[in-house]
Design a protein around this motif. Structure first.
Motif, mmCIF file in Angstrom:
data_model
loop_
_atom_site.group_PDB
_atom_site.id
_atom_site.type_symbol
_atom_site.label_atom_id
_atom_site.label_comp_id
_atom_site.label_asym_id
_atom_site.label_seq_id
_atom_site.Cartn_x
_atom_site.Cartn_y
_atom_site.Cartn_z
ATOM 1 N N PRO A 185 0.753 -1.129 0.011
ATOM 2 C CA PRO A 185 0.043 -0.023 -0.022
ATOM 3 C C PRO A 185 0.899 1.443 0.098
ATOM 4 O O PRO A 185 0.435 2.327 -0.277
ATOM 5 C CB PRO A 185 -0.785 0.009 1.160
ATOM 6 C CG PRO A 185 0.051 -1.226 2.294
ATOM 7 C CD PRO A 185 0.727 -2.103 1.207
ATOM 8 N N ASP A 186 2.301 1.238 0.537
ATOM 9 C CA ASP A 186 3.025 2.264 0.229
ATOM 10 C C ASP A 186 3.671 2.622 -0.903
ATOM 11 O O ASP A 186 4.410 3.600 -0.968
ATOM 12 C CB ASP A 186 3.977 2.204 1.289
ATOM 13 C CG ASP A 186 4.873 1.000 1.464
ATOM 14 O OD1 ASP A 186 4.384 0.000 0.764
ATOM 15 O OD2 ASP A 186 6.078 0.783 1.650
ATOM 16 N N LYS A 187 3.476 1.804 -1.803
ATOM 17 C CA LYS A 187 4.108 1.733 -3.025
ATOM 18 C C LYS A 187 3.214 1.915 -4.298
ATOM 19 O O LYS A 187 1.982 1.439 -4.198
ATOM 20 C CB LYS A 187 5.271 0.892 -3.592
ATOM 21 C CG LYS A 187 6.453 0.850 -2.700
ATOM 22 C CD LYS A 187 7.524 -0.300 -3.011
ATOM 23 C CE LYS A 187 8.525 -0.177 -2.036
ATOM 24 N NZ LYS A 187 9.558 1.007 -2.631
ATOM 25 N N THR A 188 3.382 2.528 -5.422
ATOM 26 C CA THR A 188 2.589 2.609 -6.572
ATOM 27 C C THR A 188 3.187 1.866 -7.706
ATOM 28 O O THR A 188 4.452 2.115 -8.242
ATOM 29 C CB THR A 188 2.522 4.247 -7.040
ATOM 30 O OG1 THR A 188 1.893 4.871 -5.725
ATOM 31 C CG2 THR A 188 1.663 4.296 -8.152
ATOM 32 N N PRO A 189 2.476 1.056 -8.186
ATOM 33 C CA PRO A 189 2.943 0.365 -9.474
ATOM 34 C C PRO A 189 2.535 1.363 -10.807
ATOM 35 O O PRO A 189 1.790 1.807 -10.909
ATOM 36 C CB PRO A 189 1.948 -0.891 -9.615
ATOM 37 C CG PRO A 189 0.656 -0.593 -9.072
ATOM 38 C CD PRO A 189 1.060 0.435 -7.758
ATOM 39 N N VAL A 190 3.859 1.313 -11.526
ATOM 40 C CA VAL A 190 3.771 1.935 -12.828
ATOM 41 C C VAL A 190 3.935 0.976 -14.077
ATOM 42 O O VAL A 190 4.976 0.506 -14.209
ATOM 43 C CB VAL A 190 4.784 3.281 -12.964
ATOM 44 C CG1 VAL A 190 5.023 3.777 -14.210
ATOM 45 C CG2 VAL A 190 4.907 3.841 -11.719
ATOM 46 N N VAL A 191 2.941 0.878 -14.831
ATOM 47 C CA VAL A 191 2.833 -0.017 -15.936
ATOM 48 C C VAL A 191 3.078 0.972 -17.325
ATOM 49 O O VAL A 191 2.469 1.925 -17.592
ATOM 50 C CB VAL A 191 1.735 -0.677 -15.996
ATOM 51 C CG1 VAL A 191 1.487 -1.446 -17.372
ATOM 52 C CG2 VAL A 191 1.114 -1.496 -14.841
ATOM 53 N N LEU A 192 4.230 0.291 -17.913
ATOM 54 C CA LEU A 192 4.798 0.639 -19.078
ATOM 55 C C LEU A 192 4.528 0.023 -20.137
ATOM 56 O O LEU A 192 4.841 -1.099 -20.222
ATOM 57 C CB LEU A 192 6.341 0.944 -18.932
ATOM 58 C CG LEU A 192 6.629 1.721 -17.812
ATOM 59 C CD1 LEU A 192 8.119 1.419 -17.146
ATOM 60 C CD2 LEU A 192 6.454 3.023 -17.678
ATOM 61 N N CYS A 193 4.151 0.567 -21.449
ATOM 62 C CA CYS A 193 3.857 -0.411 -22.725
ATOM 63 C C CYS A 193 3.860 0.587 -23.910
ATOM 64 O O CYS A 193 3.807 1.714 -23.795
ATOM 65 C CB CYS A 193 2.510 -0.805 -22.328
ATOM 66 S SG CYS A 193 1.089 0.363 -22.526
ATOM 67 N N ASP A 194 4.149 -0.108 -25.066
ATOM 68 C CA ASP A 194 3.637 0.597 -26.382
ATOM 69 C C ASP A 194 2.259 0.375 -26.639
ATOM 70 O O ASP A 194 1.540 -0.449 -26.502
ATOM 71 C CB ASP A 194 4.741 0.090 -27.489
ATOM 72 C CG ASP A 194 5.867 0.485 -27.647
ATOM 73 O OD1 ASP A 194 6.343 1.125 -26.416
ATOM 74 O OD2 ASP A 194 6.661 0.438 -28.480
ATOM 75 N N SER A 195 1.776 1.075 -27.595
ATOM 76 C CA SER A 195 0.349 1.150 -27.857
ATOM 77 C C SER A 195 0.224 0.474 -29.211
ATOM 78 O O SER A 195 -0.716 -0.429 -29.365
ATOM 79 C CB SER A 195 -0.381 2.644 -28.139
ATOM 80 O OG SER A 195 0.378 3.095 -29.514
ATOM 81 N N VAL A 196 1.618 0.151 -30.069
ATOM 82 C CA VAL A 196 1.338 -0.382 -31.352
ATOM 83 C C VAL A 196 2.659 -1.208 -31.482
ATOM 84 O O VAL A 196 3.559 -0.654 -31.686
ATOM 85 C CB VAL A 196 1.104 0.448 -32.436
ATOM 86 C CG1 VAL A 196 1.041 -0.563 -33.788
ATOM 87 C CG2 VAL A 196 -0.146 1.043 -32.507
ATOM 88 N N THR A 197 2.583 -2.726 -31.175
ATOM 89 C CA THR A 197 3.845 -3.613 -31.510
ATOM 90 C C THR A 197 3.108 -4.720 -31.952
ATOM 91 O O THR A 197 2.040 -5.156 -31.767
ATOM 92 C CB THR A 197 4.679 -3.380 -30.215
ATOM 93 O OG1 THR A 197 3.711 -4.583 -29.359
ATOM 94 C CG2 THR A 197 4.833 -2.339 -29.589
#
Length: 348
Positions: A141-153
Motif C-alpha cells: 500500500p506504500d508503493k505505486t505500480p507504474v505500468v509501461l507499454c507501447d500502443s502498437v507493437t
C-alpha cells in the motif's frame, strides 16, 4: 539486407541505380517530401530559424511552444502537453518524473527502449503482468505500480486488446508510448489517449514521437496539468535543447494537410485490404498502415519484383527480424495493385 541510398526514401527508393517501390519506414502520411507540407516548413524556418539553441526556461521565451502544445493537448484529448526534441527523450523524461522510491515499474511485452526503466520488471505475457500488478498493489500500500507499454507493437495493441482494463486502475500509473498511433489512429489522429482516459488510472501519461504521424522532428508528452508541470520543472527538461520552433509552428499550420493525407492513407488501406482479403500471411491492426509477416522469403521475393519492405533486426542486432509492409499516403492505387499482385503470386 542493407540498401544504401543518397536520395530520400519516399514512395520509391533508389537501390543500386534502380528505382524500387518502397513499402517500409514510418512516414505514414507521406509528409517528408510532400510539396505543400515542405512549403509550410520552409516558411516557418525562415521565420523561426533552423533550431533553438537555448533552454525553454531561459528568460527569453518563444510563444510558439505553448501555442503548439495547447493545440496538441486539444487534439489528443489531454489536459496538457509538453514538447521535447524527440520521442525517445519524451519517454525518458516521463520516467524521470516517476523516479522516487515509492514507484515500482512493470514493463508490458514489447515495451519500447524509450520507456525501459533500469529497475523495471519485464514480462513475456500480459496475463502474468496483470497478476503481478494486482498482487503488488494489494500487498504494498506504500508503493505505486507504474505500468509501461507501447500502443502498437507485434506483441501488443492497445487499440484492440483492452488488457489494461483488468489493472487495479485507481492504484496504477499507466504510461504508454503512442509513437505509431499519434497522427494516424482515430478520426483526427488523436491516437490512444481518449480511449485510455476512460479508465480511472491514478495517473495517465501518453508520450511519443511526432515524426511518424505528424512529420515533425519532435516528441511530446500528454497528461494532467500536474504531471506536465512536474516535467517542466525537471532539470533534464531545462537542460535539453527543445524541438525546433519551426517544427512546432509547422504542426500548427499543417492541421488541414494532416486531414487530407490521413484520408489518402485510409483509402490506400482499404484498397490493400480488399486486394489481400482471404489471405492470412499478415498481422495488423485495423486502421493502422503497418502489416507484419514472418516469411523471410517474401522479403526476398518482393525485392526481386522491385519492391523493398521493412526488414531488419530490432531493437538491436541480436533481436529477431522485424518484417513489415507499410502502406503510406505516398502510394498510388497502381503501387498498391502491383504490391498485392506480387504478394498473391508469392502465396500461390
Amino acid at each position: 539486407m542493407i540498401h544504401s541510398t543518397d536520395s530520400f526514401p519516399g514512395r520509391t527508393v533508389n537501390n543500386n541505380g534502380k528505382n524500387h517501390l518502397y513499402f517500409g519506414g514510418t512516414a505514414y502520411l507521406g509528409l517528408p517530401t510532400l510539396p505543400g507540407f515542405c512549403d509550410i516548413l520552409i516558411s516557418n524556418i525562415l521565420k523561426y530559424g533552423t533550431g533553438y539553441a537555448a533552454s525553454r526556461k531561459a528568460n527569453v521565451r518563444l510563444s510558439i511552444y505553448e501555442e503548439a502544445e495547447t493545440i496538441m493537448a486539444g487534439l489528443i484529448g489531454s489536459e496538457a502537453a509538453l514538447s521535447v526534441s524527440s520521442g525517445f527523450l519524451a519517454g525518458q523524461l516521463t520516467l524521470q518524473s516517476f523516479s522516487e522510491e515509492e514507484y515500482t515499474f512493470f514493463h508490458a511485452p514489447g515495451t519500447h527502449p524509450a520507456l525501459i526503466h533500469p529497475g523495471g520488471r519485464p514480462y513475456a505475457t500480459h496475463g502474468q503482468l496483470l497478476q503481478d500488478v494486482r498482487d503488488f498493489a494489494g500487498s504494498h500500500p506504500d508503493k505505486t505500480p507504474v505500468v509501461l507499454c507501447d500502443s502498437v507493437t507485434p506483441e501488443q495493441n492497445l487499440y484492440e486488446n483492452h488488457w489494461y482494463e483488468q489493472l487495479p486502475a485507481e492504484q496504477t500509473i499507466f504510461i504508454a508510448d503512442d509513437s505509431h498511433g499519434l497522427g494516424i489512429m482515430g478520426n483526427k489522429g488523436e491516437g490512444v489517449y481518449k480511449r485510455l482516459e476512460q479508465i480511472p488510472f491514478k495517473e495517465l501519461v501518453v508520450c511519443g514521437s511526432m515524426s511518424k504521424g505528424f512529420g515533425i522532428q519532435a516528441g511530446a508528452i500528454f497528461s494532467s496539468g500536474a504531471v506536465i508541470r512536474r516535467l517542466w520543472d525537471n532539470p533534464v527538461f531545462a537542460g535539453a535543447s527543445p524541438a525546433s520552433p519551426a517544427m512546432l509552428a509547422t504542426f500548427r499550420d499543417a492541421l488541414p494537410v494532416y486531414d487530407i493525407q490521413r484520408k489518402k492513407l485510409q483509402d490506400n488501406l482499404k484498397d490493400f485490404e480488399r486486394y489481400i482479403s482471404g489471405t492470412d500471411i499478415f498481422n495488423g491492426i485495423k486502421g493502422h498502415p503497418a502489416y507484419s509477416y514472418k516469411e523471410e522469403s517474401l522479403t526476398r521475393y518482393l525485392l526481386d519484383k522491385g519492391i523493398i519492405t521493412t526488414a531488419f533486426p530490432y531493437p538491436d542486432a541480436r533481436s529477431s527480424l522485424v518484417q513489415r509492409i507499410v502502406i503510406s499516403a505516398y502510394h498510388t492505387r497502381e503501387d498498391i495493385s502491383k504490391l498485392c499482385s506480387a504478394v498473391r503470386h508469392f502465396i500461390n
